[in-house]
Scaffold this motif. Sequence first.
Motif, PDB file in Angstrom:
ATOM      1  N   ARG A 119      57.712  97.230  71.081  1.00 14.90           N
ATOM      2  CA  ARG A 119      58.197  97.033  72.443  1.00 14.90           C
ATOM      3  C   ARG A 119      58.632  98.338  73.111  1.00 14.90           C
ATOM      4  O   ARG A 119      58.439  98.535  74.296  1.00 14.90           O
ATOM      5  CB  ARG A 119      59.423  96.121  72.391  1.00 14.90           C
ATOM      6  N   GLU A 120      59.257  99.204  72.298  1.00 15.69           N
ATOM      7  CA  GLU A 120      59.869 100.412  72.864  1.00 15.69           C
ATOM      8  C   GLU A 120      58.890 101.568  72.973  1.00 15.69           C
ATOM      9  O   GLU A 120      59.232 102.626  73.471  1.00 15.69           O
ATOM     10  CB  GLU A 120      61.068 100.859  72.009  1.00 15.69           C
ATOM     11  N   ASN A 121      57.654 101.395  72.462  1.00 15.85           N
ATOM     12  CA  ASN A 121      56.680 102.479  72.492  1.00 15.85           C
ATOM     13  C   ASN A 121      55.598 102.167  73.532  1.00 15.85           C
ATOM     14  O   ASN A 121      54.693 101.381  73.278  1.00 15.85           O
ATOM     15  CB  ASN A 121      56.059 102.642  71.098  1.00 15.85           C
ATOM     16  N   PRO A 122      55.681 102.801  74.710  1.00 16.34           N
ATOM     17  CA  PRO A 122      54.776 102.445  75.813  1.00 16.34           C
ATOM     18  C   PRO A 122      53.303 102.653  75.459  1.00 16.34           C
ATOM     19  O   PRO A 122      52.457 101.863  75.864  1.00 16.34           O
ATOM     20  CB  PRO A 122      55.194 103.394  76.938  1.00 16.34           C
ATOM     21  N   GLU A 123      53.006 103.694  74.676  1.00 20.08           N
ATOM     22  CA  GLU A 123      51.604 103.976  74.365  1.00 20.08           C
ATOM     23  C   GLU A 123      50.994 102.862  73.516  1.00 20.08           C
ATOM     24  O   GLU A 123      49.899 102.374  73.795  1.00 20.08           O
ATOM     25  CB  GLU A 123      51.480 105.320  73.636  1.00 20.08           C
ATOM     26  N   LEU A 124      51.740 102.450  72.469  1.00 18.99           N
ATOM     27  CA  LEU A 124      51.237 101.385  71.599  1.00 18.99           C
ATOM     28  C   LEU A 124      51.218 100.048  72.324  1.00 18.99           C
ATOM     29  O   LEU A 124      50.292  99.262  72.192  1.00 18.99           O
ATOM     30  CB  LEU A 124      52.101 101.263  70.343  1.00 18.99           C
ATOM     31  N   ARG A 125      52.254  99.827  73.101  1.00 20.84           N
ATOM     32  CA  ARG A 125      52.350  98.590  73.875  1.00 20.84           C
ATOM     33  C   ARG A 125      51.108  98.457  74.764  1.00 20.84           C
ATOM     34  O   ARG A 125      50.534  97.383  74.902  1.00 20.84           O
ATOM     35  CB  ARG A 125      53.643  98.638  74.712  1.00 20.84           C
ATOM     36  N   ALA A 126      50.690  99.592  75.353  1.00 16.45           N
ATOM     37  CA  ALA A 126      49.526  99.590  76.239  1.00 16.45           C
ATOM     38  C   ALA A 126      48.257  99.223  75.475  1.00 16.45           C
ATOM     39  O   ALA A 126      47.412  98.485  75.982  1.00 16.45           O
ATOM     40  CB  ALA A 126      49.375 100.957  76.899  1.00 16.45           C
ATOM     41  N   VAL A 127      48.148  99.725  74.244  1.00 19.06           N
ATOM     42  CA  VAL A 127      46.960  99.408  73.434  1.00 19.06           C
ATOM     43  C   VAL A 127      46.913  97.917  73.120  1.00 19.06           C
ATOM     44  O   VAL A 127      45.889  97.261  73.288  1.00 19.06           O
ATOM     45  CB  VAL A 127      46.963 100.203  72.109  1.00 19.06           C
ATOM     46  N   VAL A 128      48.054  97.394  72.668  1.00 18.51           N
ATOM     47  CA  VAL A 128      48.113  95.970  72.332  1.00 18.51           C
ATOM     48  C   VAL A 128      47.803  95.127  73.563  1.00 18.51           C
ATOM     49  O   VAL A 128      47.005  94.182  73.507  1.00 18.51           O
ATOM     50  CB  VAL A 128      49.503  95.610  71.777  1.00 18.51           C
ATOM     51  N   ASP A 129      48.426  95.501  74.690  1.00 13.25           N
ATOM     52  CA  ASP A 129      48.163  94.771  75.922  1.00 13.25           C
ATOM     53  C   ASP A 129      46.675  94.768  76.230  1.00 13.25           C
ATOM     54  O   ASP A 129      46.114  93.744  76.608  1.00 13.25           O
ATOM     55  CB  ASP A 129      48.916  95.423  77.097  1.00 13.25           C
ATOM     56  N   GLU A 130      46.045  95.938  76.039  1.00 15.04           N
ATOM     57  CA  GLU A 130      44.639  96.034  76.392  1.00 15.04           C
ATOM     58  C   GLU A 130      43.777  95.139  75.507  1.00 15.04           C
ATOM     59  O   GLU A 130      42.876  94.461  75.993  1.00 15.04           O
ATOM     60  CB  GLU A 130      44.168  97.487  76.292  1.00 15.04           C
ATOM     61  N   VAL A 131      44.067  95.139  74.194  1.00 17.71           N
ATOM     62  CA  VAL A 131      43.280  94.307  73.282  1.00 17.71           C
ATOM     63  C   VAL A 131      43.419  92.834  73.659  1.00 17.71           C
ATOM     64  O   VAL A 131      42.431  92.115  73.810  1.00 17.71           O
ATOM     65  CB  VAL A 131      43.710  94.523  71.814  1.00 17.71           C
ATOM     66  N   PHE A 132      44.659  92.382  73.852  1.00 12.92           N
ATOM     67  CA  PHE A 132      44.877  90.972  74.194  1.00 12.92           C
ATOM     68  C   PHE A 132      44.321  90.655  75.583  1.00 12.92           C
ATOM     69  O   PHE A 132      43.685  89.616  75.770  1.00 12.92           O
ATOM     70  CB  PHE A 132      46.365  90.619  74.136  1.00 12.92           C
ATOM     71  N   ASP A 133      44.560  91.566  76.527  1.00 12.36           N
ATOM     72  CA  ASP A 133      44.069  91.333  77.883  1.00 12.36           C
ATOM     73  C   ASP A 133      42.546  91.231  77.889  1.00 12.36           C
ATOM     74  O   ASP A 133      41.979  90.356  78.548  1.00 12.36           O
ATOM     75  CB  ASP A 133      44.497  92.468  78.817  1.00 12.36           C
ATOM     76  N   ARG A 134      41.884  92.122  77.130  1.00 11.05           N
ATOM     77  CA  ARG A 134      40.425  92.146  77.109  1.00 11.05           C
ATOM     78  C   ARG A 134      39.902  90.841  76.516  1.00 11.05           C
ATOM     79  O   ARG A 134      38.972  90.237  77.004  1.00 11.05           O
ATOM     80  CB  ARG A 134      39.955  93.337  76.267  1.00 11.05           C
ATOM     81  N   ARG A 135      40.561  90.410  75.427  1.00 11.70           N
ATOM     82  CA  ARG A 135      40.158  89.176  74.761  1.00 11.70           C
ATOM     83  C   ARG A 135      40.311  87.981  75.702  1.00 11.70           C
ATOM     84  O   ARG A 135      39.399  87.181  75.873  1.00 11.70           O
ATOM     85  CB  ARG A 135      41.068  88.988  73.545  1.00 11.70           C
ATOM     86  N   LEU A 136      41.482  87.890  76.330  1.00 13.09           N
ATOM     87  CA  LEU A 136      41.719  86.769  77.243  1.00 13.09           C
ATOM     88  C   LEU A 136      40.873  86.887  78.500  1.00 13.09           C
ATOM     89  O   LEU A 136      40.463  85.887  79.082  1.00 13.09           O
ATOM     90  CB  LEU A 136      43.209  86.676  77.590  1.00 13.09           C
TER      91      LEU A 136
END
Lengths: 212, 212
Positions: A119-136
């Motif tokens: 949660r506190e790491n914006p760079e990693l958070r962005a990667v996770v968001d992208e993977v889930f966002d892309r999938r959805l």
Amino acid sequence: MADDRPAREPARRPGGRTARVRRGILEAAAELIARDGIGGLRYDQVAELAGVNKTSVYRNWPDRTTLIADALATFGTDAAPVYDSGDVDADLVGFLEALAAATASPQGRALLNVVTSARENPELRAVVDEVFDRRLATLRDRLQTAVERGELPATDLSLLGAMLAGPVQLFVSRGARTFTRADARKVSAIVLAGLRTTAACDGAPVVGRRAT
Amino acid sequence: MADDRPAREPARRPGGRTARVRRGILEAAAELIARDGIGGLRYDQVAELAGVNKTSVYRNWPDRTTLIADALATFGTDAAPVYDSGDVDADLVGFLEALAAATASPQGRALLNVVTSARENPELRAVVDEVFDRRLATLRDRLQTAVERGELPATDLSLLGAMLAGPVQLFVSRGARTFTRADARKVSAIVLAGLRTTAACDGAPVVGRRAT
């Protein structure tokens, strides 16, 4: 040692040895993140699991966060594809089955680990968001096509996507039993039938079973 | 210091000062786990956030794992109750709304943190399992009653539970937007209508939209 040329950029032939080494390193990193979380990721363990020199890991990923991000990002592209055979019911069953397998894999569990712990790491958070966002987003695109073809009534496609993917993720992460193809068929059939039925009654109160 | 009697068991009057202090400590612990994960939990920070002496935390929970387990366990009991008003459709809407609020709370996020990061710790894993199992069991009991009353057709109630709770958890943990009461109504209406429709066609192939 005479052949070790760290100053030279390694060739990036797709499918070549360098690509294979890089892929092996990323898979090893994902597996370790799945097991121990981000905090426990160590370069020497990644190298050992991938069967390469620690130098290879450092040379390709001098930055630890980039290694974690790449390990998760490469995974997102084709883990749970959504096909378009022209039959949305059948395509969704295939997607839900692939999603269950992808979520249960080491990379899938690594992703779930990062969702909550980075949660506190914006760079990693962005990667996770992208993977889930892309999938959805891939799922949403397929649903949108089905709406345009009249296979499905118009509806909030983000909520519909969560109604299809959410049960799979809960089932797999709770680990009570394997999510089977029969489960995928049932989830898809119930959600689509429910969507079609409630859309047909739009505006009318939901049909109840009680006389009062 | 003369009043500090660690050898004596503190009184456990429900609602008394000791109970309040203990509850405050557990809430603070849950909030810190939600923010930093299990690994980041420090007794001095728990004490500071709860507004008590560090000694109070150590005296009540000499063991760190027990503190974490208790912080999560107290939460599971009544976070997302399932009522029985006699109308399963309405009761499920209320449950899904409460589940969304519970999942978005610090304790809910702490639980999700532990689900993925405490795989290797059997004691914590057991606590998380119990909280989730109890929550899904309460939901399953309500669904079972509805089946017995003829409000719902007989079906795999674990899968049905995942189809109701899964979309909420995915929506809330992805954090795109708040899960509203309208969303709860839609999820419940679609799943129940779909269940009733597909059960009515049991054995027959799922109705498609294509002529081929």
